[in-house]
Design an enzyme around this catalytic site. Sequence first.
Site, PDB file in Angstrom:
ATOM      1  N   LYS A  75       0.888  -1.154  -0.164  1.00 37.61           N
ATOM      2  CA  LYS A  75      -0.328   0.000   0.267  1.00 37.61           C
ATOM      3  C   LYS A  75       0.495   1.123  -0.147  1.00 37.61           C
ATOM      4  O   LYS A  75       0.453   2.837  -0.636  1.00 37.61           O
ATOM      5  CB  LYS A  75      -1.486  -0.326   0.908  1.00 37.61           C
ATOM      6  CG  LYS A  75      -2.112   1.480   1.034  1.00 37.61           C
ATOM      7  CD  LYS A  75      -2.722   0.510   2.319  1.00 37.61           C
ATOM      8  CE  LYS A  75      -2.594   1.380   3.819  1.00 37.61           C
ATOM      9  NZ  LYS A  75      -2.229   2.441   4.109  1.00 37.61           N
ATOM     10  N   SER A  76       1.382   0.739   1.080  1.00 34.57           N
ATOM     11  CA  SER A  76       2.890   2.951   0.893  1.00 34.57           C
ATOM     12  C   SER A  76       3.083   3.019  -0.301  1.00 34.57           C
ATOM     13  O   SER A  76       3.293   3.881  -1.002  1.00 34.57           O
ATOM     14  CB  SER A  76       3.801   2.419   2.390  1.00 34.57           C
ATOM     15  OG  SER A  76       3.066   2.023   3.010  1.00 34.57           O
ATOM     16  N   ARG A 132       3.245   5.849  -3.116  1.00 40.60           N
ATOM     17  CA  ARG A 132       4.356   6.451  -3.583  1.00 40.60           C
ATOM     18  C   ARG A 132       4.375   6.726  -5.287  1.00 40.60           C
ATOM     19  O   ARG A 132       4.537   7.723  -5.467  1.00 40.60           O
ATOM     20  CB  ARG A 132       5.098   6.870  -2.437  1.00 40.60           C
ATOM     21  CG  ARG A 132       5.648   6.596  -1.248  1.00 40.60           C
ATOM     22  CD  ARG A 132       6.053   6.169  -0.591  1.00 40.60           C
ATOM     23  NE  ARG A 132       6.134   6.847   1.090  1.00 40.60           N
ATOM     24  CZ  ARG A 132       4.689   6.385   1.800  1.00 40.60           C
ATOM     25  NH1 ARG A 132       4.239   5.498   1.364  1.00 40.60           N
ATOM     26  NH2 ARG A 132       5.011   6.866   3.303  1.00 40.60           N
ATOM     27  N   GLY A 169      -4.839   8.813   5.014  1.00 39.03           N
ATOM     28  CA  GLY A 169      -4.294   9.774   6.076  1.00 39.03           C
ATOM     29  C   GLY A 169      -3.187  10.420   5.020  1.00 39.03           C
ATOM     30  O   GLY A 169      -2.469  11.123   4.954  1.00 39.03           O
ATOM     31  N   ARG A 202      -7.543  14.320  12.017  1.00 36.53           N
ATOM     32  CA  ARG A 202      -6.362  13.766  11.963  1.00 36.53           C
ATOM     33  C   ARG A 202      -5.281  15.317  12.213  1.00 36.53           C
ATOM     34  O   ARG A 202      -5.495  15.652  10.700  1.00 36.53           O
ATOM     35  CB  ARG A 202      -6.163  12.594  10.847  1.00 36.53           C
ATOM     36  CG  ARG A 202      -6.221  11.513  10.585  1.00 36.53           C
ATOM     37  CD  ARG A 202      -6.520  10.132  11.594  1.00 36.53           C
ATOM     38  NE  ARG A 202      -4.918   9.706  10.638  1.00 36.53           N
ATOM     39  CZ  ARG A 202      -4.966   8.774   9.775  1.00 36.53           C
ATOM     40  NH1 ARG A 202      -6.157   8.709   8.806  1.00 36.53           N
ATOM     41  NH2 ARG A 202      -3.249   7.914   9.492  1.00 36.53           N
ATOM     42  N   SER A 251       4.100  11.989  12.627  1.00 38.43           N
ATOM     43  CA  SER A 251       4.278  11.410  11.290  1.00 38.43           C
ATOM     44  C   SER A 251       4.920  11.746  10.397  1.00 38.43           C
ATOM     45  O   SER A 251       5.501  12.259   9.967  1.00 38.43           O
ATOM     46  CB  SER A 251       2.786  11.729  11.192  1.00 38.43           C
ATOM     47  OG  SER A 251       2.753  11.047   9.381  1.00 38.43           O
ATOM     48  N   GLN A 267       4.653  10.501   7.460  1.00 39.65           N
ATOM     49  CA  GLN A 267       4.450  11.768   6.368  1.00 39.65           C
ATOM     50  C   GLN A 267       4.308  12.899   5.695  1.00 39.65           C
ATOM     51  O   GLN A 267       4.451  13.092   4.426  1.00 39.65           O
ATOM     52  CB  GLN A 267       2.739  10.636   6.374  1.00 39.65           C
ATOM     53  CG  GLN A 267       2.492   9.201   6.165  1.00 39.65           C
ATOM     54  CD  GLN A 267       1.061   9.178   6.557  1.00 39.65           C
ATOM     55  OE1 GLN A 267      -0.318   9.894   7.140  1.00 39.65           O
ATOM     56  NE2 GLN A 267      -0.174   7.582   6.587  1.00 39.65           N
ATOM     57  N   ASP A 274       2.406   0.629  12.370  1.00 41.96           N
ATOM     58  CA  ASP A 274       1.005  -0.046  12.518  1.00 41.96           C
ATOM     59  C   ASP A 274       1.122  -1.720  12.114  1.00 41.96           C
ATOM     60  O   ASP A 274       0.354  -2.635  12.292  1.00 41.96           O
ATOM     61  CB  ASP A 274       0.824   0.299  10.582  1.00 41.96           C
ATOM     62  CG  ASP A 274       0.866   1.400   9.521  1.00 41.96           C
ATOM     63  OD1 ASP A 274       0.158   1.568  10.683  1.00 41.96           O
ATOM     64  OD2 ASP A 274       1.229   1.245   8.783  1.00 41.96           O
ATOM     65  N   ARG A 319      -7.085  -2.285  10.501  1.00 40.77           N
ATOM     66  CA  ARG A 319      -5.443  -3.572  10.574  1.00 40.77           C
ATOM     67  C   ARG A 319      -6.386  -3.349  11.824  1.00 40.77           C
ATOM     68  O   ARG A 319      -5.743  -4.919  12.476  1.00 40.77           O
ATOM     69  CB  ARG A 319      -4.481  -2.679  11.140  1.00 40.77           C
ATOM     70  CG  ARG A 319      -4.323  -1.690   9.987  1.00 40.77           C
ATOM     71  CD  ARG A 319      -2.850  -0.926  10.184  1.00 40.77           C
ATOM     72  NE  ARG A 319      -1.936  -1.173   8.674  1.00 40.77           N
ATOM     73  CZ  ARG A 319      -2.280  -1.707   8.131  1.00 40.77           C
ATOM     74  NH1 ARG A 319      -1.439  -2.992   7.444  1.00 40.77           N
ATOM     75  NH2 ARG A 319      -1.358  -0.681   5.920  1.00 40.77           N
TER      76      ARG A 319
END
Length: 426
Positions: A21-22, A26, A92, A122, A167, A169, A315, A386
Amino acid sequence: MDLQVEKINKISGVIKAPASKSYSHRAFIAAALAEGQSILRDPLYSADTIATLEACEQLGALFQRYPDKCIVQGTAGYIRTPENIIDVKNSGTSVRILSSVAAIAPRANYTIFTGDESLRKRPMQDLIDALENLGVQISSSQSNGTPPIIVKGGFEGGQTDIKGDVSSQFISSIIMAAPYSKKPVTLNVKGTFVSKPYVNMTLSVISKFGIDFEYDTTNIPEYSSYYIEPQKYEATDYTIEGDYSSASYILAAAAMLPSNLTVKNLYKDSMQGDKIIIDIIKKMGAEVTVDDDQIHIESDGNLKAFDINLEDAPDLLPTISILMAQAEGVSKITGVEHARFKETDRVHNCAVELENVGVDVEELQDGLIIKGNPTGGYVDSHMDHRMVMAFYVLGLKIGNIIIKDASCYDISFPNFLEVMHTISEE
């Protein structure tokens, strides 16, 4: 939907891990920013990654979706003004990374990002502050540091600082947009740097799309600095690797039940922080063989208690929590205070739901102390994908678990139930 989980006897077979997913997030963004046509092979199409893909379409990129690839015509950095507000649902990653990307649009343009109720809680203020120092006009519509986020076109560049303990991110966000700033960007990360592997993944992706950068880590963990000059993303042919986060549920099931399982598409040299799941299940008692692109696991289902710091892999908190709930003895998770700022407060919710299934648990500010022996019960997912997948795995071991609002697993692992049914033996 409520999901009742039945006890099984064994995990076995050969299965392919879903795409990361990550990396998919990207890669979609990098391809959208590139000059020319990119081919992304084996991408993940989940609720979260589709939110990113569709947002990139609203910003001007063209996507052709196929089951095994995605062909992307990039914008070369010429971002279009969206015709409507961009709704990224529960993602997010989408709102955080794309808030910086939207700033490279022409100066007269405005982009507004929103999402569901969870996303609108968030935290974004640290990113807002850092971008303002780079000449970006960006604000929270409610003036509370959370979405909806309003971004005005214009990314000047320069130097900015950002805290590293909320984060990663935020850091990835500035790094991905920086190549299209008017001036070079220097990004200084101050203090504790959590989830750093995710930033390394971002750097890996942008380098595959032709971006050069400089990186100074002289005083880690107190200080890290990134320097990126104005340049263009280049279209490329890019293959997305398997996801250790999603595979953690498969591996956890194989560790806590009698098993003989091979999981393909997981790479030994992966940068993913969640690769630490391999070391964890080994130390808890499973036998694991790691090849270049697959993992083989055998277990008798009896696990030992274990202490772990998950600062770089937050995670994994729900997954490791249910492994520890089934282990003999007292286990401890630390380093995950930043997991309180995920889709939900995962530290608190893991504690509450473990107690609901009979586990003795103590909640810490940055983790949990867990003593095993779950008995089953009713689990609230808190609409967190999750949590659903972790407690589903626990249910395979002990049975007698019902999960409320379970359908949200499609955020990251759309065929989760199908995969688990394939490897389960009653």
